[in-house]
Design an enzyme around this catalytic site. Sequence first.
Site, PDB file in Angstrom:
ATOM      1  N   PHE A  94      -2.606   3.284   3.953  1.00 29.77           N
ATOM      2  CA  PHE A  94      -3.272   2.186   4.659  1.00 29.77           C
ATOM      3  C   PHE A  94      -4.435   1.693   3.820  1.00 29.77           C
ATOM      4  O   PHE A  94      -5.134   2.496   3.186  1.00 29.77           O
ATOM      5  CB  PHE A  94      -3.813   2.643   6.016  1.00 29.77           C
ATOM      6  CG  PHE A  94      -2.759   2.975   7.028  1.00 29.77           C
ATOM      7  CD1 PHE A  94      -1.662   2.149   7.227  1.00 29.77           C
ATOM      8  CD2 PHE A  94      -2.889   4.121   7.807  1.00 29.77           C
ATOM      9  CE1 PHE A  94      -0.706   2.461   8.184  1.00 29.77           C
ATOM     10  CE2 PHE A  94      -1.936   4.440   8.763  1.00 29.77           C
ATOM     11  CZ  PHE A  94      -0.840   3.609   8.963  1.00 29.77           C
ATOM     12  N   GLU A  95      -4.716   0.387   3.920  1.00 24.85           N
ATOM     13  CA  GLU A  95      -5.759  -0.190   3.069  1.00 24.85           C
ATOM     14  C   GLU A  95      -7.143   0.365   3.378  1.00 24.85           C
ATOM     15  O   GLU A  95      -8.042   0.273   2.561  1.00 24.85           O
ATOM     16  CB  GLU A  95      -5.753  -1.720   3.146  1.00 24.85           C
ATOM     17  CG  GLU A  95      -6.152  -2.266   4.493  1.00 24.85           C
ATOM     18  CD  GLU A  95      -6.165  -3.799   4.529  1.00 24.85           C
ATOM     19  OE1 GLU A  95      -6.147  -4.443   3.482  1.00 24.85           O
ATOM     20  OE2 GLU A  95      -6.201  -4.327   5.650  1.00 24.85           O
ATOM     21  N   GLY A  96      -7.318   0.942   4.573  1.00 25.51           N
ATOM     22  CA  GLY A  96      -8.595   1.576   4.883  1.00 25.51           C
ATOM     23  C   GLY A  96      -8.911   2.731   3.941  1.00 25.51           C
ATOM     24  O   GLY A  96     -10.040   3.215   3.895  1.00 25.51           O
TER      25      GLY A  96
END
Lengths: 259, 323
Positions: A56-58
């Site tokens: 995930f980009e987080g």
Amino acid sequence: MTEQTTSSAYTASELIAIMAGRLLVDGQIVFAGVGIPLLAATLAQRNVAPKLTILFEGGVIGPFIRPGELPPSTNEQRCTRRANMVLPSTDVLLLLQRGYVDVGFMGGAQIDRYGNLNSSFIGPAEKPSIRLPGTGGGNDISSLTNMIVAMKHEKRRFVEKVDFITSPGWIDGRDSRARCGLPTGGMWRVVTDLAVMGFDAETREMEVLALHPGVSFAQVQDNTGFPLRRAREVGVTAPPRREELALIRELDPDRLYTA
Amino acid sequence: MTSDALVRDYDTLRRDLAARDRGLREKVTTLEQAATLVRDGDHVAIGGCTLSRTPMAMIWQLIRAGRRNLTVSRSITSTEGDLLFASGLAHTIVSSWFSQGIVWGISKVMRHHVENGLAAFEEWSHMAIGMRYRAGAMGVPFVPVRSMIGSDVARIRGDQVKPIRCPFTGEEVMAVPALNPNVALIHVQRADPYGNAQLDGLQFMDIDIAMAADKVILTTERIVSNDQIRRAPDHTRIPFFTVEAVVEVPYGSVPHECYGQYEPIFAQLDRYAALIAKDPVAGARQYLDDYVHGPKDWSDYLAKVGIDTLLTASRRGRVIFND
């Protein structure tokens, strides 16, 4: 419940999530966006691909999303459940650039025949009729790896040419993507509530690979704003299985993503 | 002052840093005092991402203090961006994505301001924003990236991104300019009075932002002793010498989340969405009146958000540490 009633008792979003999830292969590393991609990747991970690593980009590497705890974006603590690692978000995006990611997986607002995506502007960028939320990680993901896009099949979303290339697909077709400086990746599959599409290996035009049960090619064409190609052999996808639907509903009991 | 330049002058950046008191000193202060460190027109970078560790109390205070015309950058912008535009605190938001969240749809407040030319949303790819902060943190004027190439995201940035040829391989890459904000606002779980900050969970771009900025205003769920920091220095993510102010603000990200402490306050986010769904202008104004200008202090704001919803969010927040 008969097979007949089972297969008709699902929403368009559930159908898209199930069909898109089936495209993922065990052992792959998939960079997933929020919504249907997150759901489909989690479905695949629990169903057929336990060694699928989700990013995930987080900044998250290898989470297992908990049923009923879907995150509002890919940047909240719910995204980190049972993950192997959290990195700064810049560094997880750099994994794309380094080449660790097999598949990028996201939703789309508008797509064209060469698989370019627009999530920035409807109308001219200088004076848009609608300012959309923007690229997020979409531009990076689609510039640097092979893409699956999951979206609703509507004429206003499948257009001859996008108003704005937020996330590059095959640009103007043929070798134009490589020529403009993107030597890797590209749009691989588009999964909708009507069909699964790919792109012709030479011209890079969108082509129908498989129709969902009960859907005709004409119906797909009617909902598309440009002439679609047909693959040499157009298949028919297997209808959603009872356990796939059960799993989706277990993951998203509040229909946050699948309403 | 060269903050109008896309890339700030290196000599000036060095000189400004050299002139700062970088000694180990206590910096604990109030939201009101910390707000005086931000000047009208500054470039302010915001830590966290989307609904996570947003320095909401500090933004709230800057709006109350009547600061104007900031340029604000953040990896991904959510409801705080609406408040920045609606209050006039910011005229430009530099970000990769801007809306409340997919669950609530496209931000009507963002649309109103951008489509009517009242404010600007400068779009960059997510990685490009991160690499701009990183270049700023590295003390170099640009870094090469392999995204934004071939897209309209690069085209509309005009001279702000440029294709360059690698001096070693000859291949073409995209140069993105360093971003050195005047001020960084960062919210963390704990920090000591000197500004040594430890953060749990997702870091986003906060460390690069802290290193790139002229100064950091830190808000923290709680202040701990320097001894406690020194027992686990490997958990410290932001060093004290980047920090200019430390403010203890429990629930300082509400209605957004703070990892391990509380999840987003969904009831409050739904309340906000309902207000602006009717009318983005009147709705945002009413929200600002009721929740920013109205409360006598941050505790009063939290009381208005509601003890029940805060407790629910706290219970959910702590669950992350359970197996």
